[in-house]
Design an enzyme around this catalytic site. Structure first.
Site, PDB file in Angstrom:
ATOM      1  N   ASP A 215       0.818  -1.219   0.000  1.00  0.00           N
ATOM      2  CA  ASP A 215       0.000   0.000   0.000  1.00  0.00           C
ATOM      3  C   ASP A 215       0.847   1.261   0.000  1.00  0.00           C
ATOM      4  O   ASP A 215       0.480   2.246  -0.617  1.00  0.00           O
ATOM      5  CB  ASP A 215      -0.995   0.011   1.180  1.00  0.00           C
ATOM      6  CG  ASP A 215      -0.334  -0.186   2.533  1.00  0.00           C
ATOM      7  OD1 ASP A 215       0.856  -0.569   2.573  1.00  0.00           O
ATOM      8  OD2 ASP A 215      -1.008   0.034   3.547  1.00  0.00           O
TER       9      ASP A 215
ATOM     10  N   ASP B 198       7.506   3.790   2.098  1.00  0.00           N
ATOM     11  CA  ASP B 198       7.838   4.896   2.997  1.00  0.00           C
ATOM     12  C   ASP B 198       9.370   4.935   3.121  1.00  0.00           C
ATOM     13  O   ASP B 198      10.041   5.445   2.225  1.00  0.00           O
ATOM     14  CB  ASP B 198       7.119   4.613   4.325  1.00  0.00           C
ATOM     15  CG  ASP B 198       7.146   5.766   5.282  1.00  0.00           C
ATOM     16  OD1 ASP B 198       7.875   6.726   5.038  1.00  0.00           O
ATOM     17  OD2 ASP B 198       6.444   5.727   6.303  1.00  0.00           O
TER      18      ASP B 198
ATOM     19  N   PHE C  38       0.906  12.160   7.083  1.00  0.00           N
ATOM     20  CA  PHE C  38       0.327  10.905   7.566  1.00  0.00           C
ATOM     21  C   PHE C  38      -1.061  10.736   6.947  1.00  0.00           C
ATOM     22  O   PHE C  38      -1.938  11.576   7.133  1.00  0.00           O
ATOM     23  CB  PHE C  38       0.240  10.895   9.095  1.00  0.00           C
ATOM     24  CG  PHE C  38      -0.121   9.542   9.607  1.00  0.00           C
ATOM     25  CD1 PHE C  38       0.848   8.559   9.711  1.00  0.00           C
ATOM     26  CD2 PHE C  38      -1.429   9.233   9.918  1.00  0.00           C
ATOM     27  CE1 PHE C  38       0.514   7.284  10.150  1.00  0.00           C
ATOM     28  CE2 PHE C  38      -1.768   7.962  10.355  1.00  0.00           C
ATOM     29  CZ  PHE C  38      -0.794   6.984  10.465  1.00  0.00           C
ATOM     30  N   VAL C  39      -1.228   9.656   6.194  1.00  0.00           N
ATOM     31  CA  VAL C  39      -2.490   9.457   5.477  1.00  0.00           C
ATOM     32  C   VAL C  39      -3.159   8.156   5.920  1.00  0.00           C
ATOM     33  O   VAL C  39      -2.499   7.211   6.336  1.00  0.00           O
ATOM     34  CB  VAL C  39      -2.280   9.432   3.943  1.00  0.00           C
ATOM     35  CG1 VAL C  39      -1.889  10.806   3.441  1.00  0.00           C
ATOM     36  CG2 VAL C  39      -1.239   8.402   3.533  1.00  0.00           C
TER      37      VAL C  39
ATOM     38  N   ASP D  62      -3.987   2.589   7.777  1.00  0.00           N
ATOM     39  CA  ASP D  62      -4.644   2.752   9.074  1.00  0.00           C
ATOM     40  C   ASP D  62      -3.976   3.792   9.959  1.00  0.00           C
ATOM     41  O   ASP D  62      -2.819   4.162   9.751  1.00  0.00           O
ATOM     42  CB  ASP D  62      -4.635   1.419   9.835  1.00  0.00           C
ATOM     43  CG  ASP D  62      -3.244   1.066  10.369  1.00  0.00           C
ATOM     44  OD1 ASP D  62      -2.287   1.061   9.567  1.00  0.00           O
ATOM     45  OD2 ASP D  62      -3.121   0.836  11.580  1.00  0.00           O
TER      46      ASP D  62
HETATM   47  C1  PRP Z   1       3.255  -0.324   6.387  1.00  0.00           C
HETATM   48  C2  PRP Z   1       2.947  -0.507   4.918  1.00  0.00           C
HETATM   49  C3  PRP Z   1       4.223  -1.048   4.343  1.00  0.00           C
HETATM   50  C4  PRP Z   1       5.285  -0.481   5.247  1.00  0.00           C
HETATM   51  C5  PRP Z   1       5.984   0.612   4.526  1.00  0.00           C
HETATM   52  O1  PRP Z   1       3.046  -1.512   7.033  1.00  0.00           O
HETATM   53  O2  PRP Z   1       1.867  -1.386   4.735  1.00  0.00           O
HETATM   54  O3  PRP Z   1       4.264  -2.452   4.352  1.00  0.00           O
HETATM   55  O4  PRP Z   1       4.643   0.019   6.417  1.00  0.00           O
HETATM   56  O5  PRP Z   1       6.935   1.226   5.324  1.00  0.00           O
HETATM   57  P1  PRP Z   1       8.477   1.258   5.002  1.00  0.00           P
HETATM   58  O6  PRP Z   1       8.645   1.624   3.566  1.00  0.00           O
HETATM   59  O7  PRP Z   1       8.951   2.358   5.920  1.00  0.00           O
HETATM   60  O8  PRP Z   1       9.072  -0.051   5.338  1.00  0.00           O
HETATM   61  P2  PRP Z   1       2.623  -1.645   8.567  1.00  0.00           P
HETATM   62  O9  PRP Z   1       3.778  -2.237   9.302  1.00  0.00           O
HETATM   63  O10 PRP Z   1       2.106  -0.348   9.087  1.00  0.00           O
HETATM   64  O11 PRP Z   1       1.493  -2.760   8.539  1.00  0.00           O
HETATM   65  P3  PRP Z   1       0.063  -2.799   7.805  1.00  0.00           P
HETATM   66  O12 PRP Z   1       0.305  -3.158   6.364  1.00  0.00           O
HETATM   67  O13 PRP Z   1      -0.650  -3.887   8.524  1.00  0.00           O
HETATM   68  O14 PRP Z   1      -0.607  -1.462   7.959  1.00  0.00           O
END
Ligand code: PRP
Length: 179
Positions: A99, A102, A151-152, A158
Site C-alpha cells: 500500500d 515509505d 500521515f495518510v 490505518d
Molecule cells: C506499512 C505498509 C508497508 C510499510 C511501509 O506496514 O503497509 O508495508 O509500512 O513502510 P516502510 O517503507 O517504511 O518499510 P505496517 O507495518 O504499518 O502494517 P500494515 O500493512 O498492517 O498497515
C-alpha cells in the site's frame, strides 16, 4: 469516520483512474506471462483487490505478513518476515504489491527474500510512494501516486488499526492523534 479527516488527498475517482492505468502498464510489461502476485498484509489488501480486477494477465495470488517496526532502521527492529509463501518462487515472475513505500525498508527486506529464491523476475507495485522518507535506494517499478510526507489513512492505510475501509485517502485532523 469521515468527520475525523482534515482533507481528502485522493478521491475514489482519482484512485479508480490511476489503477486502470497501472493495470494497463503492468499487462503491457508481462505480455501474457503469468504473474505471481504477492500482497503484503494487511494494508495492501484493498489496493491489491482493485488492482487484480484491472489486470488481464494470468496470475496467482499469494500473501506475506511482515512485522511492523515503526521507523527504526535498527537491525533488531528491522522488518521481519513472519509468514512464508505458499507458492514456489523459483522461475516465476513475481510482483510484490504494497500500500505504501515509505522508508523502503519493508520492500527492500522482502525483495531480498524473494530474490534469494531465484524468481524469473521481480517487480514491485505500490499504491502510494513517499520519496522524501526513503532510507535506502529502493524504487518501486510502478507507483500509483507520489505523495508528500503527510500521515495518510484510508484505502487500506490505518491509524491505530482504524480507517482502512475508507474508499479514499485523506489526512487526519490533528485532534485525532493528539488525543
Ligand atoms: C506499512 C505498509 C508497508 C510499510 C511501509 O506496514 O503497509 O508495508 O509500512 O513502510 P516502510 O517503507 O517504511 O518499510 P505496517 O507495518 O504499518 O502494517 P500494515 O500493512 O498492517 O498497515
Amino acid at each position: 469516520m469521515k468527520n475525523d479527516l482534515q482533507k481528502i488527498l485522493l478521491n475514489e475517482n482519482d484512485i479508480r483512474k490511476r489503477i486502470q492505468e497501472l493495470g494497463l502498464e503492468i499487462d503491457r510489461h508481462y505480455e501474457g506471462r503469468e504473474i505471481l502476485l504477492v500482497t503484503l498484509l494487511d494494508g495492501a489488501i484493498v489496493f491489491a483487490a482493485d488492482l487484480i480486477r484491472n489486470l488481464s494477465s494470468p496470475l496467482r495470488l499469494d500473501c506475506l505478513r511482515v512485522s511492523s517496526y515503526g521507523n527504526s532502521t535498527d537491525p533488531e527492529t528491522a522488518p521481519r518476515i513472519l509468514s512464508s509463501l505458499k507458492s514456489e518462487v523459483e522461475g516465476k515472475d513475481v510482483l510484490l504489491v504494497d500500500d505504501i513505500l515509505d522508508t523502503g525498508n519493508t520492500m527492500q527486506r522482502v525483495s531480498e527474500e524473494v530474490l534469494s529464491k531465484n524468481p524469473a523476475s521481480l517487480k514491485t507495485c505500490v499504491f502510494l510512494d513517499k520519496p522524501d522518507r526513503r532510507q535506502n535506494h529502493f524504487r518501486a517499478t510502478w507507483s500509483g501516486f507520489f505523495i508528500p510526507d503527510e500521515f495518510v489513512v484510508g484505502y487500506g492505510l490505518d491509524y491505530a488499526g482504524q480507517y482502512r475501509q475508507l474508499p479514499y485517502v485523506g489526512t487526519l485532523k490533528p485532534s485525532i492523534y493528539e488525543k
